[in-house]
Each structure stands twice: as structure tokens, then as C-alpha cells.
Design a protein around this motif. Sequence first.
Motif, PDB file in Angstrom:
ATOM      1  N   UNK A 637       0.814  -1.217   0.000  1.00 48.22           N
ATOM      2  CA  UNK A 637       0.000   0.000   0.000  1.00 48.22           C
ATOM      3  C   UNK A 637       0.850   1.270   0.000  1.00 48.22           C
ATOM      4  N   UNK A 638       1.976   1.275   0.706  1.00 41.32           N
ATOM      5  CA  UNK A 638       2.760   2.508   0.758  1.00 41.32           C
ATOM      6  C   UNK A 638       3.327   2.899  -0.614  1.00 41.32           C
ATOM      7  N   UNK A 639       3.788   1.952  -1.418  1.00 35.57           N
ATOM      8  CA  UNK A 639       4.209   2.355  -2.777  1.00 35.57           C
ATOM      9  C   UNK A 639       3.060   2.931  -3.602  1.00 35.57           C
ATOM     10  N   UNK A 640       1.831   2.453  -3.359  1.00 34.17           N
ATOM     11  CA  UNK A 640       0.685   3.039  -4.073  1.00 34.17           C
ATOM     12  C   UNK A 640       0.510   4.499  -3.668  1.00 34.17           C
ATOM     13  N   UNK A 641       0.609   4.741  -2.374  1.00 36.19           N
ATOM     14  CA  UNK A 641       0.456   6.110  -1.870  1.00 36.19           C
ATOM     15  C   UNK A 641       1.570   6.995  -2.438  1.00 36.19           C
ATOM     16  N   UNK A 642       2.774   6.456  -2.446  1.00 38.65           N
ATOM     17  CA  UNK A 642       3.931   7.189  -2.971  1.00 38.65           C
ATOM     18  C   UNK A 642       3.720   7.523  -4.452  1.00 38.65           C
ATOM     19  N   UNK A 643       3.205   6.540  -5.182  1.00 41.21           N
ATOM     20  CA  UNK A 643       2.921   6.773  -6.608  1.00 41.21           C
ATOM     21  C   UNK A 643       1.810   7.808  -6.751  1.00 41.21           C
ATOM     22  N   UNK A 644       0.824   7.738  -5.847  1.00 41.21           N
ATOM     23  CA  UNK A 644      -0.260   8.728  -5.843  1.00 41.21           C
ATOM     24  C   UNK A 644       0.308  10.131  -5.654  1.00 41.21           C
ATOM     25  N   UNK A 645       1.294  10.255  -4.767  1.00 44.36           N
ATOM     26  CA  UNK A 645       1.912  11.567  -4.538  1.00 44.36           C
ATOM     27  C   UNK A 645       2.615  12.037  -5.805  1.00 44.36           C
ATOM     28  N   UNK A 646       3.285  11.110  -6.504  1.00 46.53           N
ATOM     29  CA  UNK A 646       3.960  11.497  -7.758  1.00 46.53           C
ATOM     30  C   UNK A 646       2.936  11.922  -8.809  1.00 46.53           C
ATOM     31  N   UNK A 656      -6.059  14.842  -4.433  1.00 47.43           N
ATOM     32  CA  UNK A 656      -5.968  13.515  -3.814  1.00 47.43           C
ATOM     33  C   UNK A 656      -7.315  12.792  -3.802  1.00 47.43           C
ATOM     34  N   UNK A 657      -8.387  13.552  -3.575  1.00 45.51           N
ATOM     35  CA  UNK A 657      -9.709  12.922  -3.529  1.00 45.51           C
ATOM     36  C   UNK A 657     -10.053  12.208  -4.827  1.00 45.51           C
ATOM     37  N   UNK A 677      -5.310   7.733  -0.526  1.00 44.84           N
ATOM     38  CA  UNK A 677      -4.732   8.984  -0.045  1.00 44.84           C
ATOM     39  C   UNK A 677      -5.314   9.355   1.328  1.00 44.84           C
ATOM     40  N   UNK A 678      -6.602   9.069   1.528  1.00 44.63           N
ATOM     41  CA  UNK A 678      -7.185   9.303   2.849  1.00 44.63           C
ATOM     42  C   UNK A 678      -6.571   8.339   3.858  1.00 44.63           C
ATOM     43  N   UNK A 718      -1.901  17.153   5.558  1.00 46.02           N
ATOM     44  CA  UNK A 718      -2.664  15.961   5.191  1.00 46.02           C
ATOM     45  C   UNK A 718      -3.192  16.114   3.767  1.00 46.02           C
ATOM     46  N   UNK A 719      -3.321  15.013   3.059  1.00 45.71           N
ATOM     47  CA  UNK A 719      -3.853  15.083   1.689  1.00 45.71           C
ATOM     48  C   UNK A 719      -5.274  15.642   1.675  1.00 45.71           C
ATOM     49  N   UNK A 720      -6.061  15.303   2.716  1.00 47.72           N
ATOM     50  CA  UNK A 720      -7.464  15.726   2.678  1.00 47.72           C
ATOM     51  C   UNK A 720      -7.629  17.241   2.829  1.00 47.72           C
ATOM     52  N   UNK A 721      -6.553  17.941   3.200  1.00 43.77           N
ATOM     53  CA  UNK A 721      -6.657  19.400   3.317  1.00 43.77           C
ATOM     54  C   UNK A 721      -6.148  20.108   2.060  1.00 43.77           C
TER      55      UNK A 721
END
Length: 733
Positions: A637-646, A656-657, A677-678, A718-721
Motif C-alpha cells: 500500500x505505501x508504494x501506491x500512496x507514494x505513486x499517488x503523490x507522484x 488527492x480525492x 490517499x485518505x 494531510x492530503x485531505x486538506x
Amino acid sequence: MGPNWTGHHPRAAWRGLLNDGKVGEHMQTKVNDVVSLERRGNVAVISIDNPPVNALSHPVREGLLASLRYAIADEDARAIVLVCAGRTFVAGADISEFDKPPQPPSLHESLDAIEVSTRPVVAAIHGTALGGGLELALACHYRVAVGSARFGLPEVNLGIIPGAGGTQRLPRLVGVNTALHMIATGAMIGATEALQSGLIDQIVEGDLTEGGVAFARQVSAEPRQHPRVRDRDEKLAEARAEPHLFDDFRASIARKSRGFLAPGVAVTAVEAAVNLPFDAGIARERQLIAELLQSEQSKAQRYFFFAERKSAKIPGLAADTPVVNVSRAAVIGAGTMGGGISMVLANAGIPVTLVEQNAENLERGLGVMRKNWEATAARGGSSQGQVEERLARITPTLNFEDIADADLVIEAVYEQLKLKKDVFAQVDRYAKQGALLATNTSGLDVNQIALATARPERVVGMHFFSPANVMKLLEVVRGDRSSDTAIASAMNMGKKMGKVPVLVGVCEGFVGNRMLAARGKQADRLLLEGALPHQVDRVMFDFGLPMGPYAMADLAAGIELRWRRRQETGEMDFIGDRLAELGRFGQKVGKGYYRYEPNSRAPLPDPEVEEIIREASRREGLQRRDISDQEILERLVYPMINEGARILEDGVAIRPGDIDVIWVYGYGWPTYRGGPMFYADSVGLAQIRDRLVALQAQHGDFFRPAALLERMAREGRRFQDWEQTRSAATVGS
Ligand SMILES: NC(=O)c1ccc[n+]([C@@H]2O[C@H](COP(=O)([O-])OP(=O)(O)OC[C@H]3O[C@@H](n4cnc5c(N)ncnc54)[C@H](O)[C@@H]3O)[C@@H](O)[C@H]2O)c1
């Protein structure tokens, strides 16, 4: 603010309103900005006008209570009718007030005042009476509705339960089974079913307010006690005679509600209605909802509710951007995707010209469509007549010129760039000016495809997910040259087709599959280090996804697709290659990463596969080890989040939403975890960054934290902000 009725004699107060010269009979007086009062003969009519959906915000509750007191105090008003202006009855609480300190009067207070009213109160309902709106209607003595009205308690979708008596009053009116169905699954019912089940007393033909007033006049003329829902017990008594009812219901929703807290709590609340006196049941409901409101799940689900709505807003796109009006579509390619997309269009009432290169494939594609529609009909989802009607909307052809009258052309031929460019050159030749041209490519460069036409501004990607007639996600891909009209039209069409469209940019795999690829790489690595497919899959399943990467590969012919791609790129993957060479192409042949018994979709671990995996580890010189579930979770899951950030850094997703919406609707990410992302926010970005840094030290640069993640973690954000700076128009609403 409403007038201050306290301190006045209420009757005098209403008179005061009347004496202001503003109202008389058949004239509305504003009690405050959102509630007004009027008398029609001996019936007082309270109207709520709080666009867009008459949500029960603080001024509504206040105005409601004030008008109720005026009306009750007026001797000339024998009965009270409650109606709403605009397109619907009250469609819910005001969700934006959930996390704020409560402002009196509470909804409970307003509802109690209605229930104890000495004058009968009739709710006159149109549109949708939802959530707090239905609870408001349930507190009234009677309910009438237009034939098109719909009723529901969808709180469970926000991770909560109804909190203003809905769980206690609804079963008393409609019986426990229907109430459970509505409260624990969020299902809506229509007016006919509402009448049959006892939820409403009458369906009104003609003008609703007039009908409500006539009904109120009639019941107030009868010398009878006006029924209070809280006092009714007949239907609860029936449930007490069936003690298994609740366990049976829990079992019936187990699969769909797996992992969710609220549905089970909803059942507990309805049990309380059956087993406790009304006031104790209300107290129990309050306690249960208070717990749910605090839960991470409900926070995630409420976050997601807004994320989905925001995803329709495209920054920089004017609200009045013209859109292509699609009265006819063309689909190129009648394979898996083209067939599914044609079905979706036909389901939405849009006639489709379906173009194939090959008569046999065309025939087969039409056959699959018929079979799918017939399966829906067999399950009771539609009639045989509808099957024929929908098939009749499809015009099959082998002739490209036949796309000439289509306003929208969607290409779904094989995933080869040269072929797609040839097809788009043809499309350009025959499609009418002004048509929207879309490719369903999963990974090819939309910009290059667009440049095969002389009108790249008309070209977008419309990336549907398989099966296209089922999956809700649509990634709308914006090319460098795509015009605002093309974007707005694709988003608009996505909605019309019943999809959840999310705008993304051009890159390998767009948003969803790009993140999936990051996860896939780590999953394969974990196999080499010591995990087995069923362990990896179980961790993802327990996390809440419908299945893990290997079950998914078996279902979606992943072994074969990736093997073919490797043959083009020359890449090697020992495990994948061996499985493909053994013909282990997944569920359709009964074996892939797992084996399958005939006619079963249950994945069973297979020693043959495990031996291949062990051999792969040996070849890599890796000593296999026990890998904890926690490590598997983090490394997937963390690589997915990292890719999401990229993806956010690259501007491929707007916010992010949007990534979260893509993962919920495209891959079944559980809404109770909000989206990847949440989820990152709930773990804490600093913690994720630290873990990625540690993994990077151990396993290399694959885990290097994205600059954006690094920065946000450092700043404690936070991504949600995530703030949107440019103005955003909602498309297609
Ligand atoms: N299958 C999936 O899960 C999936 C998901 C999303 C996107 N996609 C993309 O959708 C596209 C189609 O995939 P699919 O799985 O439906 O493929 P498919 O092999 O099932 O169907 C492709 C069809 O296109 C037809 N075709 C080929 N050339 C043609 C031409 N010149 N004119 C008319 N028809 C032609 C073929 O005869 C075939 O029937 C690909 O770009 C793929 O990457 C697939």
C-alpha cells in the motif's frame, strides 16, 4: 433568524405576522429565510425552502419549530401540513454540521414537538424523503406523497445510522424486515411500496399541497386520536414472534457489508426498537450513533462522500462550457470492452452504431451482449421486452462510413498504437464535425492517437474498466490538445452513462493502473522473498479490497496479458513466464496463480505454482523467509500512496480525492478507508515517509519517498486538506 415567538402569546404572534399586512389566507409569511407559514382555510401550511435539497440545517430546524408553535397556538388551524419547495422534500441532514458543535434546536427537539402536537401534522412529500427528511416525516401523524416520491435512510453509506428516531419509528410503521433492509443497506423504496408497507397513508394525484390540505382537513374532521408512530406496536409484535429474523438478516448482508461497522450497528438499533420501550430505544439509538460518528470509518465515508462530489469539478473550466449533445454514438470494436461500452450506451437510451472489422467478431460481440442482458433479465433486473429494446438500439456494421451520424465515437480496438492511429485516421475521415472522439486505450499515448486526426482538440481518452457494463469508474483522459468542450462533454457523457467520471492526464497507466503497477511490482517481489499468492491476497482481502493481486490476475487474464506485453518489450519474469508456458491463463482455464475446481471461482493454493515460486527465489539467490502480514500490507500500500503523490506532483490527477474516487470505483477500495490517499492521512504522512525511507535503505530506490510526500510530511500536512486554488465548475450537474 426566525421571529422570537417566546414572550408573545403565540396566537398573537401569528396574528402579528398577519397584521403586518404581509399575509392573509393563501399568502405565505416568511417565518425566517427558509421557512414560511400560510393558512388555507382551517389548515396551516408550513413550507421549507432551503435549496438545493431542503437539508435540515439550523435555520430550517429553528423555523420549523417556530412555525409549528404558531400553528398549534392558532385556534383556527385544525391541522398542519408540512411541504417543501423546489425539487424535493427534505433530502437529509446538513452533513457539513456533523463535526460542528450542535446548535439548538436539535432535530430531536423539532421532531418531538411535531409528534406531541395537539393538531395532526401531515407530511406532504415529493422528490426524495431521505435521512433526516424521512425521520421528519416519520414524526408526523400522517404522510402523503406524489407517485414519483422515493423514501430512504441512506445514513449507512456515511458510516452512521439514522439519529433522529428513524431506527425506532420506521420498523413500527413498515415492519422489521423492510426497516432492516432500508436502514442497514440504505435501500430506497418508491411510493407504491411505501403505501403498501404502511409508510405513507395516501398517494396524491394532482397538486401536492392541495392534496395534503384536503387529507389534513379530512382527518382533522374525524373525531379520532391521531396516531403517533411511537405508540404503534403491531408490527414489532410480529417480529418478536420471529426470534431468528435478526440473525438471518445479518447473514444475508454479510458479504456485501464485510468490514463495515454501520450495517451491523443498524441491525442492533432496530433490535432495540423491537425489545425496548420507545424512549429507551431512542436513547440506545443516540448512543450508537454517537459511537459511529467518532469512528474512523464514518470519518472516511463522510470524507469520501464529498470527495466524490468534488471530483466532478474541473478547475479552470467555465460552468457554461458548451457540451456535445449526444443523440447517437458509435463504438469501434465489438470485443470485451466495445461490447460492454455499447451496452452502457444502449442502457442510457442512446442508439449505437457498432463497427467491426470482422463479421465473426461482430456476431460474437452481439451474442455476448444479448447473453449479458438476458442474465440481467433472468435476475429480475429488467424484462425480456427491455432486452429486445436495448438490442434494437445497436446497429452492427462492418462499414466505417456508418459512423457519420454519431455525436460520440468511442474506439475500443486492440491495444496497438499503429492500429489505433489508423482507426483514428478513419474516424477523422467519416465522423461529423463537432463529434467527440474518444479512445478506450488502457495505456497508449492519447496525444499520439489524437494527432492521427486533423482535430486533436476533439479527442480525449475515455478509459472504462472491465466489465464496462458493471464497473462505475470512468477515467476521462485529457490530452495536450483536448478542448474544454471535449473534456466537459466526456465528463457529462460519463454521468449520463451512469459512470463516475474522473479527469486524469496522460501518462503510463493513467492514475488507477499506474498505482496498481506499483503495487504489483512489490507483490511479485514479496513472492520471491518468501510470501505465497494466497498470503498476499489474504492481506489485501482482510484490508477490505474485494480480492488481492493474484486472484485479480486470474480473473482478468493478467498472466496472459502481461506475458504478451513482455514478448513485445523483451522483459523477463520467471514466475509469470513459467505460468504462461504451462498454459495457466487464469480462471477461464481453471488454473493460474491458483487452481480452480470445475464450476468454482474459489481460488485454491496449488503446489505446482508454489514450486515455481521457490525455484524463482533460488534463481535470485534469495533465502525465503516468513513475511508478516503487516510488512505485506505496508509494502503493497505505501508504494501506491507514494505513486499517488507522484501523480499529484505531475498534475496527472487534480486532487488527492480524485485518486481515492478512482480506487473506490475502479478497484473496490473500501469506502470505510476513504481511499489510498485518505488512508495515508489516517496512518500519518510522516510515518509513511519514515517507513518508505527505511524500506529504501533495505530494498533500494523503488521506495524513495516522492518529493511531495516528503514535503507534506515535513510540514505536518494531510492530503485531505489539499486546497484548490483555481475556480472550479461542476460539469454535467
Ligand atoms: N479488457 C480490459 O480489461 C480493458 C480495460 C480497459 C481498457 N481496455 C482497452 O480497450 C481496448 C479493447 O480491449 P478489449 O479487451 O475489448 O479487446 P478485444 O480483443 O476483446 O476486442 C477488440 C476488438 O476490436 C476489433 N477490431 C480490431 N481492429 C479493428 C478495426 N480496425 N476496426 C474495427 N474493429 C476492430 C477486433 O475484431 C476485436 O473484436 C484496448 O485498447 C484495451 O487496452 C481493455
